[in-house]
Design a protein around this motif. Structure first.
Motif, mmCIF file in Angstrom:
data_model
loop_
_atom_site.group_PDB
_atom_site.id
_atom_site.type_symbol
_atom_site.label_atom_id
_atom_site.label_comp_id
_atom_site.label_asym_id
_atom_site.label_seq_id
_atom_site.Cartn_x
_atom_site.Cartn_y
_atom_site.Cartn_z
ATOM 1 N N LEU A 283 34.090 57.414 28.824
ATOM 2 C CA LEU A 283 34.650 56.953 30.134
ATOM 3 C C LEU A 283 36.139 57.543 30.529
ATOM 4 O O LEU A 283 36.843 56.538 30.675
ATOM 5 C CB LEU A 283 34.162 55.372 30.619
ATOM 6 C CG LEU A 283 32.319 55.230 30.982
ATOM 7 C CD1 LEU A 283 32.249 53.879 30.781
ATOM 8 C CD2 LEU A 283 31.901 55.531 31.845
ATOM 9 N N MET A 287 37.248 57.684 33.401
ATOM 10 C CA MET A 287 37.817 55.872 33.810
ATOM 11 C C MET A 287 39.678 56.122 34.287
ATOM 12 O O MET A 287 39.851 55.452 35.800
ATOM 13 C CB MET A 287 37.749 54.885 32.808
ATOM 14 C CG MET A 287 37.522 53.646 33.397
ATOM 15 S SD MET A 287 36.881 52.400 32.406
ATOM 16 C CE MET A 287 37.562 52.798 30.705
ATOM 17 N N MET A 348 29.934 52.075 38.749
ATOM 18 C CA MET A 348 31.691 53.352 38.607
ATOM 19 C C MET A 348 31.299 54.528 39.505
ATOM 20 O O MET A 348 32.152 55.275 40.170
ATOM 21 C CB MET A 348 31.555 53.442 37.065
ATOM 22 C CG MET A 348 32.727 52.326 36.723
ATOM 23 S SD MET A 348 33.367 52.936 34.750
ATOM 24 C CE MET A 348 34.171 53.783 35.234
ATOM 25 N N MET A 378 33.871 48.962 36.068
ATOM 26 C CA MET A 378 35.633 48.989 34.782
ATOM 27 C C MET A 378 34.497 47.611 33.865
ATOM 28 O O MET A 378 34.460 47.993 32.531
ATOM 29 C CB MET A 378 36.770 49.161 34.594
ATOM 30 C CG MET A 378 36.653 50.355 35.291
ATOM 31 S SD MET A 378 38.729 50.942 35.287
ATOM 32 C CE MET A 378 39.017 50.398 34.279
#
Length: 547
Positions: A283, A287, A348, A378
């Motif tokens: 992630l 992210m 996400m 998140m």
């Protein structure tokens, strides 16, 4: 070894826990805010200090220092105690902020930014580890949630504050602001963090620290060079790649033989630790890459200043804070955590899928909706993964496990931003060059226009040309989300394999015999206030709750 304060075991009453928590919040705010407050002030800083062509070093120095010291703070906190390290981290960060504000040239500024990173890395790691020391895993969610929300708050507040200082005061105030916050955090920590100090019983793994630092340095420069001006085919890039391979291999060999390794290899035989850390790593790639590119598009598509465009990130902050705090409270109530990372990756992925449709005419309000959903995903993952890791290891290793998890997340972020940043910027550069040459400019003038393009310049362009530039940003950014989606899918699969382990009902210090918590702590504190003799450490068989 049992370590206690001079007057016996620490009494972890609710009041003391919240006082300590306030110091941790202040420390976390210091480190997280400084990663974003400089972003809007950077053009002014490098312009006045004469380092425009080297401005990437401002970010690289901080990132490198922060990543290097994460495992060091984690391990040394487990071995030597966390109070003094936390105070050192606050002091180092605050003093380095003074150095940044007073820097008279660019490279002096970069050096002090690196020193800030040395303090900031400790504040992030030690805040999370101290929470594990004083709060049982079964109650920790409602404390980790607000700590996670600090990151969302900083992502928006940092650019806004930095832009305000540049527009209305001077860029130095982006660092002067750290002084009162740092002093307050230091004062609260000095009086509230009465945590035990310890002595190392085994030889400290200096060789491991050195090799890990070399490997991390090579990794950061490998990604910076590959995703920057040198490119992935340059010998300089792959020289650092070779250094990374050699240092990482040597590190594993040394750790296998160390008396007390900086990152115990036994962690990687722990299925829950490995799975949760892998989720954070994967992630980190997806992210932080998404977060890094969206503000630029918002700034150019809306035509606003950097400070004003920061307001458009508020929906993401609201999403992060809302789900981070809510998931923490729910985990504390029912003790179940597995479903949140699974749900978070799905949310996400939905947001990323929606953002693949970004275009020049996409309404700003709709982009804000996408950002809110992305932030909500998140918030369901970040601090939950930390809780899972902490709950999967012995209390004596909680700091090391926390720092290792954060370290791999930062490594993933560095790789993701470098690789996908290169894809975005290369595609953008090509499209902007085509836009300006199509408008009748020469290749040289088009390249110069592309290099100096900012919102102020964009607003001065003819309407037709401005629309083409915004379209170039959108068509360069949207495909990046397609590339990031597979990493979110991998994180989803990994989250399915996270094992649900009952949350420990005692804090790390209680488990190690360093503190008394709950009703016993309240009673003993009341006895001390009334002058009654408190039981000696270890004098009661039922002192404190037990797992």
């Amino acid at each position: 070894m049992t370590a206690t304060t001079a007057s016996g075991p620490l009494l972890l009453t609710k009041r003391r826990i919240w006082i300590i928590f306030s110091a941790l919040i202040a420390g976390m705010l210091l480190s997280s805010l400084d990663q974003t407050i400089v972003s809007t002030a950077m053009p002014t800083i490098v312009g006045q200090l004469g380092g425009v062509e080297h401005q990437a070093w401002i970010t690289t120095a901080y990132l490198l220092a922060t990543t290097i010291v994460m495992p060091v703070y984690g391990k040394f906190g487990d071995v030597l105690g966390r109070r003094n390290l936390f105070l050192i981290a606050i002091a180092l960060f605050t003093l380095a902020s003074v150095g940044c504000a007073l820097a008279g040239d660019f490279w002096t500024f970069v050096v002090f930014r690196a020193l800030q990173g040395l303090g900031g890395g400790g504040l992030m790691i030690l805040s999370q580890a101290i929470i594990a020391d004083i709060v049982p895993a079964s109650e920790r969610g409602k404390y980790l949630g607000p700590l996670g929300a600090i990151f969302g708050l900083s992502a928006v507040a940092g650019p806004l504050i930095g832009g305000f200082f540049v527009d209305h005061m001077t860029w130095e105030w982006a660092f002067w602001i750290n002084i009162p916050v740092g002093i307050a955090a230091f004062a609260v920590a000095w009086f509230a963090l009465t945590l035990p100090s310890k002595r190392a019983e085994r030889r400290i793994d200096i060789a491991g620290v050195v090799l890990l630092s070399i490997a991390t340095t090579c990794l950061i420069f490998f990604t910076e060079f590959g995703g920057g001006d040198y490119g992935w085919g340059a010998w300089q890039t792959w020289a650092f790649g070779a250094g990374l391979l050699i240092a990482a291999t040597s590190f594993v060999i040394v750790e296998a033989r160390a008396d007390d390794p900086i990152i115990p290899l036994g962690f990687f035989r722990n299925r829950t630790f490995v799975t949760a850390t892998a989720v954070g790593f994967v992630l980190g790639i997806g992210m932080f890459s998404a977060i890094a590119f969206v503000p630029t598009f918002l700034q150019m598509s809306s035509g606003t200043s950097a400070a004003e465009s920061g307001l458009l990130m508020i929906p993401m902050m609201v999403g992060v804070m809302g789900t981070s705090i809510a998931s923490g409270i729910l985990i504390s109530k029912n003790g179940k955590y597995k479903g949140y990372p699974i749900a978070g990756t799905v949310v996400m992925a939905a947001a990323m899928l929606a953002m693949t449709s970004l275009a020049a005419d996409t309404p700003i309000w709709l982009i804000c909706v996408y950002l809110f959903v992305f932030g909500a995903g998140m918030g369901l993952i970040m601090q939950v993964v930390v809780l899972v890791v902490q709950n999967s290891v012995a209390p004596k290793d909680v700091g090391t496990a926390t720092s290792t998890n954060n370290y791999f997340r930062e490594v993933g972020a560095a790789l993701g931003v470098a690789v996908f940043g290169a894809l975005f910027t290369n595609r953008l550069s090509e499209q902007l060059t085509d836009v300006f040459t199509g408008a009748g400019q020469s290749a040289g003038d088009a390249a110069n226009a592309t290099a100096t393009l900012d919102p102020a310049v964009l607003n001065q362009l003819p309407d037709a040309l401005r629309e083409q530039v915004v379209s170039a940003y959108a068509s360069s950014l949207a495909p990046v989300f397609w590339y990031l989606l597979p990493f979110v899918a991998i994180a989803f699969v990994l989250a399915l394999f996270i094992k649900q382990i009952p949350l420990a009902d005692v804090s790390g210090m209680v488990a190690r015999g360093e503190a008394v918590a709950g009703e016993d702590a309240e009673r003993m504190e009341a006895e001390q206030r009334s002058g009654a003799a408190a039981p000696a450490a270890g004098g009661r068989a039922d002192a404190g709750p037990r797992s």
